[in-house]
Design an enzyme around this catalytic site. Structure first.
Site, PDB file in Angstrom:
ATOM      1  N   GLY A  57     -16.446  45.890 -25.169  1.00 11.98           N
ATOM      2  CA  GLY A  57     -16.315  46.291 -24.249  1.00 11.98           C
ATOM      3  C   GLY A  57     -15.443  46.400 -23.290  1.00 11.98           C
ATOM      4  O   GLY A  57     -14.619  47.253 -22.773  1.00 11.98           O
ATOM      5  N   ASP A 116     -24.346  46.814 -15.137  1.00 10.52           N
ATOM      6  CA  ASP A 116     -25.539  47.105 -15.492  1.00 10.52           C
ATOM      7  C   ASP A 116     -26.762  46.536 -14.339  1.00 10.52           C
ATOM      8  O   ASP A 116     -26.959  46.788 -12.995  1.00 10.52           O
ATOM      9  CB  ASP A 116     -25.648  47.495 -16.488  1.00 10.52           C
ATOM     10  CG  ASP A 116     -27.092  49.111 -16.834  1.00 10.52           C
ATOM     11  OD1 ASP A 116     -26.859  50.293 -15.514  1.00 10.52           O
ATOM     12  OD2 ASP A 116     -27.238  49.575 -17.152  1.00 10.52           O
ATOM     13  N   LYS A 144     -23.040  49.344 -11.406  1.00  9.12           N
ATOM     14  CA  LYS A 144     -24.385  50.573 -11.567  1.00  9.12           C
ATOM     15  C   LYS A 144     -24.666  50.208 -10.534  1.00  9.12           C
ATOM     16  O   LYS A 144     -25.775  49.269 -11.022  1.00  9.12           O
ATOM     17  CB  LYS A 144     -24.369  50.733 -12.449  1.00  9.12           C
ATOM     18  CG  LYS A 144     -23.414  51.959 -13.457  1.00  9.12           C
ATOM     19  CD  LYS A 144     -24.940  52.692 -13.982  1.00  9.12           C
ATOM     20  CE  LYS A 144     -23.974  53.026 -15.511  1.00  9.12           C
ATOM     21  NZ  LYS A 144     -24.726  53.254 -16.078  1.00  9.12           N
ATOM     22  N   VAL A 166     -21.928  56.471 -19.060  1.00  8.92           N
ATOM     23  CA  VAL A 166     -20.432  56.396 -18.815  1.00  8.92           C
ATOM     24  C   VAL A 166     -19.338  55.811 -20.249  1.00  8.92           C
ATOM     25  O   VAL A 166     -19.994  55.463 -20.599  1.00  8.92           O
ATOM     26  CB  VAL A 166     -19.598  56.404 -17.479  1.00  8.92           C
ATOM     27  CG1 VAL A 166     -19.814  57.248 -16.747  1.00  8.92           C
ATOM     28  CG2 VAL A 166     -19.670  54.514 -17.464  1.00  8.92           C
ATOM     29  N   ASP A 172     -18.576  52.516 -24.837  1.00  7.17           N
ATOM     30  CA  ASP A 172     -19.180  53.362 -25.519  1.00  7.17           C
ATOM     31  C   ASP A 172     -19.639  53.953 -25.799  1.00  7.17           C
ATOM     32  O   ASP A 172     -21.290  53.646 -24.821  1.00  7.17           O
ATOM     33  CB  ASP A 172     -18.752  52.555 -27.091  1.00  7.17           C
ATOM     34  CG  ASP A 172     -20.788  51.662 -27.040  1.00  7.17           C
ATOM     35  OD1 ASP A 172     -20.233  50.611 -26.214  1.00  7.17           O
ATOM     36  OD2 ASP A 172     -20.939  51.522 -27.962  1.00  7.17           O
ATOM     37  N   ARG A 178     -14.601  54.136 -27.259  1.00  8.18           N
ATOM     38  CA  ARG A 178     -13.891  53.739 -26.419  1.00  8.18           C
ATOM     39  C   ARG A 178     -12.231  53.702 -26.050  1.00  8.18           C
ATOM     40  O   ARG A 178     -11.550  53.670 -25.543  1.00  8.18           O
ATOM     41  CB  ARG A 178     -14.298  52.254 -27.436  1.00  8.18           C
ATOM     42  CG  ARG A 178     -15.544  51.560 -27.518  1.00  8.18           C
ATOM     43  CD  ARG A 178     -15.161  50.402 -28.116  1.00  8.18           C
ATOM     44  NE  ARG A 178     -16.308  49.736 -28.857  1.00  8.18           N
ATOM     45  CZ  ARG A 178     -17.575  48.875 -27.819  1.00  8.18           C
ATOM     46  NH1 ARG A 178     -17.421  48.995 -26.517  1.00  8.18           N
ATOM     47  NH2 ARG A 178     -18.847  48.599 -28.242  1.00  8.18           N
TER      48      ARG A 178
HETATM   49  P1  IMP Z   1     -26.188  44.708 -18.331  1.00  5.68           P
HETATM   50  O1  IMP Z   1     -26.977  43.613 -18.909  1.00  5.68           O
HETATM   51  O2  IMP Z   1     -27.577  46.323 -18.271  1.00  5.68           O
HETATM   52  O3  IMP Z   1     -25.427  44.968 -16.739  1.00  5.68           O
HETATM   53  O4  IMP Z   1     -25.348  45.804 -19.339  1.00  5.68           O
HETATM   54  C1  IMP Z   1     -24.579  45.211 -19.227  1.00  5.68           C
HETATM   55  C2  IMP Z   1     -24.112  45.949 -21.092  1.00  5.68           C
HETATM   56  O5  IMP Z   1     -24.708  47.517 -21.501  1.00  5.68           O
HETATM   57  C3  IMP Z   1     -22.070  46.221 -20.782  1.00  5.68           C
HETATM   58  O6  IMP Z   1     -21.617  45.261 -20.769  1.00  5.68           O
HETATM   59  C4  IMP Z   1     -22.275  47.454 -21.661  1.00  5.68           C
HETATM   60  O7  IMP Z   1     -21.680  47.273 -22.648  1.00  5.68           O
HETATM   61  C5  IMP Z   1     -23.462  48.356 -21.084  1.00  5.68           C
HETATM   62  N1  IMP Z   1     -23.628  49.139 -21.220  1.00  5.68           N
HETATM   63  C6  IMP Z   1     -24.454  49.692 -19.495  1.00  5.68           C
HETATM   64  N2  IMP Z   1     -24.019  51.000 -18.782  1.00  5.68           N
HETATM   65  C7  IMP Z   1     -23.132  51.227 -19.847  1.00  5.68           C
HETATM   66  C8  IMP Z   1     -22.838  52.735 -19.502  1.00  5.68           C
HETATM   67  O8  IMP Z   1     -22.713  54.195 -19.100  1.00  5.68           O
HETATM   68  N3  IMP Z   1     -21.659  53.430 -20.582  1.00  5.68           N
HETATM   69  C9  IMP Z   1     -21.319  52.628 -21.336  1.00  5.68           C
HETATM   70  N4  IMP Z   1     -22.303  51.211 -21.955  1.00  5.68           N
HETATM   71  C10 IMP Z   1     -23.044  50.873 -21.326  1.00  5.68           C
HETATM   72 MG    MG Z   2     -20.807  45.315 -23.674  1.00  7.52          MG
END
Ligand code: IMP
Ligand code: MG
Length: 197
Positions: A57, A116, A144, A166, A172, A178
C-alpha cells in the site's frame, strides 16, 4: 493537516468509472507531500532516517515522499499478512518475512498508506521497539480517525478522511486500483463482488 471533504452527489469521476468521487486529487497529493517533506526536515534536522515502508500500500506514497527528503536515508520494506476481507479488518495483522536492515540505534520512520483501526501500525511499532531503535515515528498519507479500535496517532498525517473505503495511489481493493493517480471512493456496489473473493 488538511481534511479531505466528500462532496455529496459528486459528478462521475473522469479518472475511473468505478469511482463514486475523487476525495484527494493528484495535485493535492503532490502539494501535501512537499509539505510533509518540510515537516520531516523540522523533526529530524540532519539525522539519517531509516524508512520502513509497509508494502504494497505505501509503495507510491513512499516513492514520492522520499524524494522530498534531503536527509540521508536508508530504505526497507515490511509486509503484513492480509487480515481483512476486502474492506473490513477481521483478526490480527502479522508480519510476513523479515526486515533486511538493522534498526538498532537508528531513527526509524514507519510509513503506511492509511491508518484505519490502528491495529497494523500499533503492532508494527511494538515489533520495531523490540529492535532498540534510537526513535520510532510513523507517517501515513490518510487517517480515518473515526474508525480507531486501538488507541494510536501517527506523528505525520497527510489527510484526515471520512469513513469511506478508498482506493488509488497505492491503496487497493482486492489488489486493484493501486495505479490510480488520485484517491477516490470506490462505488459501493463494487465493494464485495463474489467473483473477486
Ligand atoms: P488498520 O490496521 O485497520 O489501521 O488498517 C491499515 C491497513 O488497512 C492499511 O494499510 C490498508 O491496507 C488497509 N485499509 C484500511 N482502510 C482502507 C481503505 O479505505 N482502502 C484500502 N485499504 C484500506
Ligand atoms: Mg496496507
Amino acid at each position: 493537516m488538511p481534511t479531505a471533504k466528500l462532496v455529496a452527489n459528486a459528478s462521475p469521476s473522469p479518472i475511473h468509472p468505478d469511482l463514486d468521487s475523487i476525495l484527494v486529487s493528484e495535485g493535492e497529493i503532490k502539494k501535501r507531500i512537499r509539505k510533509l517533506g518540510v515537516e520531516i526536515a523540522e523533526l529530524y534536522g540532519n539525522e539519517e532516517i531509516t524508512i520502513v515502508a509497509v508494502v504494497n500500500g505505501a509503495i507510491l506514497f513512499t516513492a514520492d515522499l522520499i524524494r522530498q527528503i534531503e536527509n540521508p536515508i536508508r530504505l526497507d520494506c515490511i509486509r503484513i499478512s492480509s487480515y481483512r476481507n476486502e474492506t473490513r479488518s477481521l483478526g490480527k495483522p502479522q508480519v510476513l518475512g523479515h526486515l533486511s536492515l538493522d534498526l538498532a540505534n537508528r531513527h526509524v520512520l514507519l510509513i503506511d498508506d492509511i491508518l484505519d483501526t490502528g491495529k497494523t501500525l500499533s503492532m508494527l511499532v511494538a515489533v520495531i521497539q523490540k529492535m532498540h531503535p534510537a526513535s520510532v515515528r510513523t507517517c501515513v498519507l490518510l487517517d480515518k480517525r473515526g474508525r480507531r479500535e486501538v488507541e494510536f496517532e501517527a506523528d505525520l498525517v497527510g489527510f484526515q478522511i471520512p469513513d469511506k473505503f478508498v482506493v488509488g495511489y497505492g491503496l487497493d481493493f482486492a489488489e486493484r486500483y493501486r495505479n490510480l493517480p488520485c484517491i477516490g471512493v470506490l462505488k459501493s456496489h463494487l465493494q464485495n463482488p463474489p467473483e473477486w473473493a
